[in-house]
Write an enzyme that holds these catalytic residues in place. Structure first.
Site, PDB file in Angstrom:
ATOM      1  N   TYR A 164       0.834  -1.212   0.000  1.00  8.55           N
ATOM      2  CA  TYR A 164       0.000   0.000   0.000  1.00  8.55           C
ATOM      3  C   TYR A 164       0.871   1.265   0.000  1.00  8.55           C
ATOM      4  O   TYR A 164       0.614   2.211  -0.742  1.00  8.55           O
ATOM      5  CB  TYR A 164      -0.889  -0.064   1.240  1.00  8.55           C
ATOM      6  N   LYS A 168       0.905   4.081  -2.852  1.00  6.22           N
ATOM      7  CA  LYS A 168       0.444   5.429  -2.538  1.00  6.22           C
ATOM      8  C   LYS A 168       1.529   6.482  -2.764  1.00  6.22           C
ATOM      9  O   LYS A 168       1.227   7.608  -3.156  1.00  6.22           O
ATOM     10  CB  LYS A 168      -0.084   5.481  -1.096  1.00  6.22           C
TER      11      LYS A 168
HETATM   12  N1  LIG Z   1     -10.242   6.315   5.038  1.00  6.72           N
HETATM   13  C1  LIG Z   1      -9.032   6.820   5.246  1.00  6.72           C
HETATM   14  O1  LIG Z   1      -8.721   7.373   6.313  1.00  6.72           O
HETATM   15  C2  LIG Z   1      -8.021   6.760   4.155  1.00  6.72           C
HETATM   16  C3  LIG Z   1      -6.695   7.103   4.488  1.00  6.72           C
HETATM   17  C4  LIG Z   1      -5.746   7.120   3.489  1.00  6.72           C
HETATM   18  C5  LIG Z   1      -6.101   6.812   2.188  1.00  6.72           C
HETATM   19  N2  LIG Z   1      -7.385   6.466   1.883  1.00  6.72           N
HETATM   20  C6  LIG Z   1      -7.704   6.179   0.477  1.00  6.72           C
HETATM   21  O2  LIG Z   1      -8.919   6.818   0.144  1.00  6.72           O
HETATM   22  C7  LIG Z   1      -9.593   6.051  -0.858  1.00  6.72           C
HETATM   23  C8  LIG Z   1     -11.015   5.735  -0.435  1.00  6.72           C
HETATM   24  O3  LIG Z   1     -10.971   4.890   0.708  1.00  6.72           O
HETATM   25  P1  LIG Z   1     -12.199   4.688   1.729  1.00  6.72           P
HETATM   26  O4  LIG Z   1     -11.614   4.790   3.075  1.00  6.72           O
HETATM   27  O5  LIG Z   1     -13.345   5.550   1.346  1.00  6.72           O
HETATM   28  O6  LIG Z   1     -12.519   3.123   1.469  1.00  6.72           O
HETATM   29  P2  LIG Z   1     -13.870   2.339   1.095  1.00  6.72           P
HETATM   30  O7  LIG Z   1     -13.551   0.895   1.155  1.00  6.72           O
HETATM   31  O8  LIG Z   1     -15.004   2.837   1.900  1.00  6.72           O
HETATM   32  O9  LIG Z   1     -14.121   2.762  -0.426  1.00  6.72           O
HETATM   33  C9  LIG Z   1     -13.299   2.315  -1.469  1.00  6.72           C
HETATM   34  C10 LIG Z   1     -14.191   1.855  -2.606  1.00  6.72           C
HETATM   35  O10 LIG Z   1     -13.358   1.441  -3.710  1.00  6.72           O
HETATM   36  C11 LIG Z   1     -13.999   0.355  -4.354  1.00  6.72           C
HETATM   37  N3  LIG Z   1     -13.058  -0.441  -5.138  1.00  6.72           N
HETATM   38  C12 LIG Z   1     -12.088  -1.269  -4.669  1.00  6.72           C
HETATM   39  N4  LIG Z   1     -11.447  -1.873  -5.686  1.00  6.72           N
HETATM   40  C13 LIG Z   1     -12.015  -1.407  -6.833  1.00  6.72           C
HETATM   41  C14 LIG Z   1     -11.765  -1.632  -8.194  1.00  6.72           C
HETATM   42  N5  LIG Z   1     -10.819  -2.509  -8.591  1.00  6.72           N
HETATM   43  N6  LIG Z   1     -12.492  -0.963  -9.120  1.00  6.72           N
HETATM   44  C15 LIG Z   1     -13.479  -0.109  -8.722  1.00  6.72           C
HETATM   45  N7  LIG Z   1     -13.771   0.128  -7.424  1.00  6.72           N
HETATM   46  C16 LIG Z   1     -13.034  -0.499  -6.489  1.00  6.72           C
HETATM   47  C17 LIG Z   1     -14.598  -0.443  -3.200  1.00  6.72           C
HETATM   48  O11 LIG Z   1     -15.646  -1.296  -3.641  1.00  6.72           O
HETATM   49  C18 LIG Z   1     -15.052   0.650  -2.244  1.00  6.72           C
HETATM   50  O12 LIG Z   1     -16.435   0.962  -2.404  1.00  6.72           O
HETATM   51  C19 LIG Z   1      -8.727   4.807  -1.093  1.00  6.72           C
HETATM   52  O13 LIG Z   1      -7.879   5.038  -2.194  1.00  6.72           O
HETATM   53  C20 LIG Z   1      -7.915   4.713   0.172  1.00  6.72           C
HETATM   54  O14 LIG Z   1      -6.703   4.013  -0.019  1.00  6.72           O
HETATM   55  C21 LIG Z   1      -8.353   6.410   2.850  1.00  6.72           C
END
Ligand SMILES: NC(=O)c1ccc[n+]([C@@H]2O[C@H](COP(=O)([O-])OP(=O)(O)OC[C@H]3O[C@@H](n4cnc5c(N)ncnc54)[C@H](O)[C@@H]3O)[C@@H](O)[C@H]2O)c1
Length: 305
Positions: A164, A168
């Protein structure tokens, strides 16, 4: 609401849940027509379910907005092309791309399988590339566009997340270069490192993993905060802002966004230099570095020798 995105078409990947859902809803409220892309699998990327994306489309339509569901994966070139084509077919073009889809497959490096490495790189880094390349072909021809990529503070170093973190930080380098490749075509590309309580950060399993990280004493920036009070919807306003004319000068930068906080991340820079005319010997370095630029560097792993 001012409808600041009226007339725009936005593609948001991973928009069935979490942060992407919040962005899709707000962009639609601001007047954009939205492609709600989501494969709908589990947090580890396994499986598929079209209902989360469909629910977001229904929610947008119920409020009088325009949206269409797309269930292609971001993790293949064909999927990336199909997601952008979906915007063209349904709404006649694309103006905004948000590459937010994400999964986690955490494992300590020495136990990490090829599959765990590949799957995470495929969704995050390749997925960002595939979708952005397809959109930028259109942006180049129309001489306008906005790309918002999603990175993470985990890229700064996070126990058990080599796949990851690599993806990232790769996205950050990608973002800086897309900004340069596309800038003269009126396109900007910026990245958000979000902080939000979602299924990726708040499951029991992940809470336990975060506790383990804390207990290890190993510094893992960005995974040590309480995300419970930070809503996924709080990330959306800044994503919308990056699409406005007021943000035209902001290009190739990354921001930490969570709750009421928006933080501009500095560009990496050389902070200390040792210099000599000619080439250092190893003996010279062993003598001088611990006294100079190595002096204040602290190993993030307590007790490491
Ligand atoms: N939540 C946090 O604090 C946080 C922190 C750092 C980074 N992020 C990043 O933010 C983004 C959103 O994360 P989130 O926390 O909302 O997670 P989440 O799991 O709620 O949402 C991510 C969505 O991406 C979809 N997805 C996964 N693989 C896929 C694919 N191959 N094609 C299409 N859709 C796909 C999933 O079905 C899911 O609905 C991600 O890139 C995550 O790495 C989140």
């Amino acid at each position: 609401m001012a409808k600041r995105l009226e007339g725009k078409v936005a593609v948001v990947t991973g928009a069935g849940r979490g942060i992407g859902r919040g962005i899709a809803l707000l962009m639609a409220e601001e007047g954009a027509k939205v492609v709600v892309n989501d494969l709908g699998g589990g947090p580890d990327g396994k499986g598929a379910d079209q209902s989360p994306a469909m629910e977001v489309v229904d929610e947008i339509k119920a409020k009088g907005g325009h949206a269409v569901r797309n269930g292609d994966t971001v993790a293949t070139a064909a999927g990336g092309e199909a997601i952008i084509q979906c915007a063209v077919d349904n709404f006649g073009g694309v103006d905004i791309l948000v590459t937010n889809a994400g999964i986690l497959r955490d494992r300590m490096l020495f136990n990490m399988t090829d599959e765990e490495w590949d799957d995470v790189l495929k969704v995050h880094l390749y997925g960002t590339f595939y979708c952005t390349r397809a959109a930028c072909r259109i942006f180049r021809a129309q001489k306008s566009g906005r790309v918002i990529t999603f990175s993470s503070e985990s890229g700064l170093g996070s126990l058990g997340q080599a796949n990851y973190s690599a993806a990232k930080e790769g996205i950050i380098g990608f973002t800086r270069t897309v900004a340069r490749d596309m800038g003269k075509y009126g396109v900007t590309c910026n990245s958000i490192r979000p902080r939000a309580g979602t299924r990726l950060t708040l499951t029991d399993e992940l809470r336990a993993a975060m506790e383990k990280k804390k207990a290890s004493g190993v510094e893992s920036p960005g995974t040590e905060m309480d995300l419970g009070s930070l809503t996924p919807e709080a990330v959306a306003p800044f994503a919308v802002f990056l699409c406005l004319n007021e943000a035209a000068n902001i290009n190739g930068r990354d921001f930490v966004v969570g709750g009421g906080m928006i933080g501009l991340v500095s560009l990496p820079e050389i902070t200390k230099v040792n210099y000599k005319a000619g080439i250092w010997t190893v003996d010279e370095l062993a003598g001088i570095i611990p006294q100079t630029l190595g002096k204040d560097i602290v190993n993030p792993v307590p007790g490491a020798k």
